[in-house]
Write a protein that holds these residues in place. Structure first.
Motif, mmCIF file in Angstrom:
data_model
loop_
_atom_site.group_PDB
_atom_site.id
_atom_site.type_symbol
_atom_site.label_atom_id
_atom_site.label_comp_id
_atom_site.label_asym_id
_atom_site.label_seq_id
_atom_site.Cartn_x
_atom_site.Cartn_y
_atom_site.Cartn_z
ATOM 1 N N ARG A 130 0.829 -1.206 0.000
ATOM 2 C CA ARG A 130 0.000 0.000 0.000
ATOM 3 C C ARG A 130 0.865 1.259 0.000
ATOM 4 N N ALA A 131 1.956 1.206 0.733
ATOM 5 C CA ALA A 131 2.854 2.367 0.790
ATOM 6 C C ALA A 131 3.492 2.635 -0.562
ATOM 7 N N VAL A 132 3.912 1.587 -1.240
ATOM 8 C CA VAL A 132 4.500 1.736 -2.573
ATOM 9 C C VAL A 132 3.458 2.265 -3.558
ATOM 10 N N ALA A 133 2.253 1.727 -3.498
ATOM 11 C CA ALA A 133 1.187 2.178 -4.397
ATOM 12 C C ALA A 133 0.863 3.650 -4.184
ATOM 13 N N ALA A 134 0.981 4.097 -2.944
ATOM 14 C CA ALA A 134 0.680 5.502 -2.627
ATOM 15 C C ALA A 134 1.809 6.438 -3.021
ATOM 16 N N GLY A 135 2.994 5.885 -3.282
ATOM 17 C CA GLY A 135 4.127 6.713 -3.663
ATOM 18 C C GLY A 135 4.980 7.192 -2.509
ATOM 19 N N SER A 136 4.966 6.472 -1.421
ATOM 20 C CA SER A 136 5.772 6.861 -0.259
ATOM 21 C C SER A 136 7.253 6.871 -0.623
ATOM 22 N N GLN A 137 7.976 7.827 -0.053
ATOM 23 C CA GLN A 137 9.392 7.956 -0.375
ATOM 24 C C GLN A 137 10.295 7.226 0.622
ATOM 25 N N LYS A 138 9.765 6.966 1.805
ATOM 26 C CA LYS A 138 10.518 6.238 2.815
ATOM 27 C C LYS A 138 9.551 5.345 3.581
ATOM 28 N N MET A 139 9.964 4.098 3.835
ATOM 29 C CA MET A 139 9.147 3.168 4.608
ATOM 30 C C MET A 139 9.976 2.660 5.781
ATOM 31 N N SER A 140 9.347 2.577 6.927
ATOM 32 C CA SER A 140 10.009 2.020 8.096
ATOM 33 C C SER A 140 9.159 0.878 8.641
ATOM 34 N N LEU A 141 9.789 -0.269 8.847
ATOM 35 C CA LEU A 141 9.112 -1.432 9.414
ATOM 36 C C LEU A 141 9.594 -1.615 10.848
ATOM 37 N N PRO A 142 8.677 -1.685 11.828
ATOM 38 C CA PRO A 142 9.110 -1.931 13.207
ATOM 39 C C PRO A 142 9.437 -3.401 13.432
ATOM 40 N N PHE A 143 10.646 -3.663 13.925
ATOM 41 C CA PHE A 143 11.102 -5.022 14.220
ATOM 42 C C PHE A 143 11.460 -5.041 15.699
ATOM 43 N N SER A 144 10.551 -5.552 16.504
ATOM 44 C CA SER A 144 10.754 -5.487 17.948
ATOM 45 C C SER A 144 11.798 -6.494 18.402
ATOM 46 N N MET A 145 12.767 -6.006 19.174
ATOM 47 C CA MET A 145 13.817 -6.863 19.713
ATOM 48 C C MET A 145 13.297 -7.749 20.838
ATOM 49 N N SER A 146 12.177 -7.348 21.414
ATOM 50 C CA SER A 146 11.463 -8.186 22.371
ATOM 51 C C SER A 146 10.450 -9.026 21.597
ATOM 52 N N GLU A 147 10.639 -10.338 21.596
ATOM 53 C CA GLU A 147 9.747 -11.172 20.794
ATOM 54 C C GLU A 147 8.319 -11.124 21.319
ATOM 55 N N THR A 148 8.169 -10.987 22.631
ATOM 56 C CA THR A 148 6.824 -10.864 23.206
ATOM 57 C C THR A 148 6.138 -9.616 22.679
ATOM 58 N N HIS A 149 6.854 -8.505 22.651
ATOM 59 C CA HIS A 149 6.295 -7.261 22.122
ATOM 60 C C HIS A 149 5.991 -7.404 20.635
ATOM 61 N N SER A 150 6.849 -8.102 19.916
ATOM 62 C CA SER A 150 6.621 -8.312 18.484
ATOM 63 C C SER A 150 5.310 -9.042 18.246
ATOM 64 N N LEU A 151 5.051 -10.051 19.053
ATOM 65 C CA LEU A 151 3.799 -10.808 18.915
ATOM 66 C C LEU A 151 2.594 -9.936 19.242
ATOM 67 N N LYS A 152 2.734 -9.034 20.191
ATOM 68 C CA LYS A 152 1.633 -8.129 20.550
ATOM 69 C C LYS A 152 1.435 -7.046 19.483
ATOM 70 N N ASN A 153 2.543 -6.560 18.949
ATOM 71 C CA ASN A 153 2.513 -5.387 18.078
ATOM 72 C C ASN A 153 2.156 -5.742 16.640
ATOM 73 N N VAL A 154 2.833 -6.751 16.078
ATOM 74 C CA VAL A 154 2.595 -7.118 14.676
ATOM 75 C C VAL A 154 2.180 -8.580 14.518
ATOM 76 N N ARG A 155 2.020 -9.273 15.636
ATOM 77 C CA ARG A 155 1.542 -10.661 15.644
ATOM 78 C C ARG A 155 2.469 -11.608 14.897
ATOM 79 N N LYS A 156 3.775 -11.347 14.986
ATOM 80 C CA LYS A 156 4.763 -12.201 14.336
ATOM 81 C C LYS A 156 5.982 -12.359 15.233
ATOM 82 N N ASP A 157 6.588 -13.585 15.204
ATOM 83 C CA ASP A 157 7.830 -13.787 15.930
ATOM 84 C C ASP A 157 8.993 -13.285 15.065
#
Length: 309
Positions: A86-113
């Motif tokens: 969606r970001a690419v389709a919209a023409g965004s110039q910069k994208m940032s993906l949050p990668f939580s160093m706490s795996e528990t937080h990662s599961l809460k935040n983006v639902r992925k280990d």
């Protein structure tokens, strides 16, 4: 003369943390006013499902608007590959993906280990590489909860260094260190910046995203500068926090950060007097919403002069 790049994250990190939805026209006015004050980069929103964060439902419209502002770098947050599409389709110039160093937080935040997030990074990197060079967005991975987690507590620095290298290997152009929970202290910032730079290369870590939860935001920013950090995230009025990290309060205040940098002789390119007036847009659109900052309350000191090119 040191030039520090300021990335305003209030329209994303700030607004996702409050229950009210700022009207689209007010968001546009905020973005335009900050750009007019000289802020070079603004994170205008995030491509998350509106059902999860209705505050971010108009991000594509904001990207289109902000791209029309000459000289402004338009950034967004993406939680996964679908968000990146969606970001690419919209023409965004910069994208940032949050990668939580706490795996528990990662599961809460983006639902992925961690393994799953690294898979998303690889897929997004391939998507980015497939775009024409002229419209290819810059892809950064933000190492969230790098300094500690409100769920797990301390985060192993060895793991942060290892996962930073893994994110680069998976295709991220660079990584940034995020104090999502406001746990960091200056000694820790200096140590971790130094260690990650040594692992991934000095040019692959340029950004700090800091919170002022315990009053150490500016001290941590200064510690980062001393280790070669050149980009600092901040939020107008100190708005911000992570909805999935209990107790994580606002970002460092853009106005206070720029005052500190300019007073030190660093160049930001931001007209501080103009920036201080932008707060009025937020107070008008979100009456009663708490805003923070010492510089807006005290005003600029007598004889204060900004650095000029």
């Amino acid at each position: 003369m040191t030039r520090i790049h300021i990335s305003e994250v209030g329209p994303r990190d700030g607004l996702q943390s409050i229950s009210r939805v700022m009207p689209l026209e007010a968001k546009k006015a905020w973005i335009a006013a900050e750009a007019a004050a000289g802020v070079p980069e603004i994170e205008v929103g995030s491509f998350v499902p509106p059902s999860l964060l209705p505050q971010m439902a108009d991000t594509a419209e904001l990207v289109a608007f902000a791209k029309g502002i000459e000289g402004l770098a338009v950034a967004v947050l993406v939680p996964n590959f679908k968000g990146a599409e969606r970001a690419v389709a919209a023409g965004s110039q910069k994208m940032s993906l949050p990668f939580s160093m706490s795996e528990t937080h990662s599961l809460k935040n983006v639902r992925k280990d961690h393994v799953a997030v690294l898979g998303e990074i690889r897929a997004i990197a391939e998507l980015v590489a497939a775009q024409p060079p002229s419209t290819r967005p810059h892809f950064e991975v933000g190492l969230a909860t790098a300094f500690g987690c409100t769920i797990e507590g301390p985060v192993d620095e060895d793991n942060v260094v290892r996962l930073a290298a893994a994110a680069i290997e998976a295709g991220a152009a660079e990584v940034g260190l995020s104090d999502t929970t406001g746990y960091a202290n200056p000694a820790q910032v200096k140590r971790l910046v130094r260690r990650v730079k040594a692992e991934v290369g000095a040019d692959r870590l340029n950004t700090l995203h800091l919170h002022n939860t315990r009053g150490l935001g500016l001290a941590n920013a200064l510690a980062g500068l001393e280790e070669g950090i050149t980009t600092l995230d901040a939020s107008l009025g100190g708005l911000g926090g992570c909805p999935f990290a209990p107790g994580a309060s606002g970002n460092i205040v853009t106005e206070d950060l720029i005052f500190m940098l300019e007073a030190m002789g660093c160049q930001t390119g931001v007209d501080l007097e103009k920036l201080l007036k932008v707060r009025g847009i937020i107070t008008d659109a979100l009456p009663g919403e708490p805003l923070y900052g010492f510089t807006p309350d005290a005003g600029l000191p007598l004889g204060f002069a900004q650095v000029t090119a």
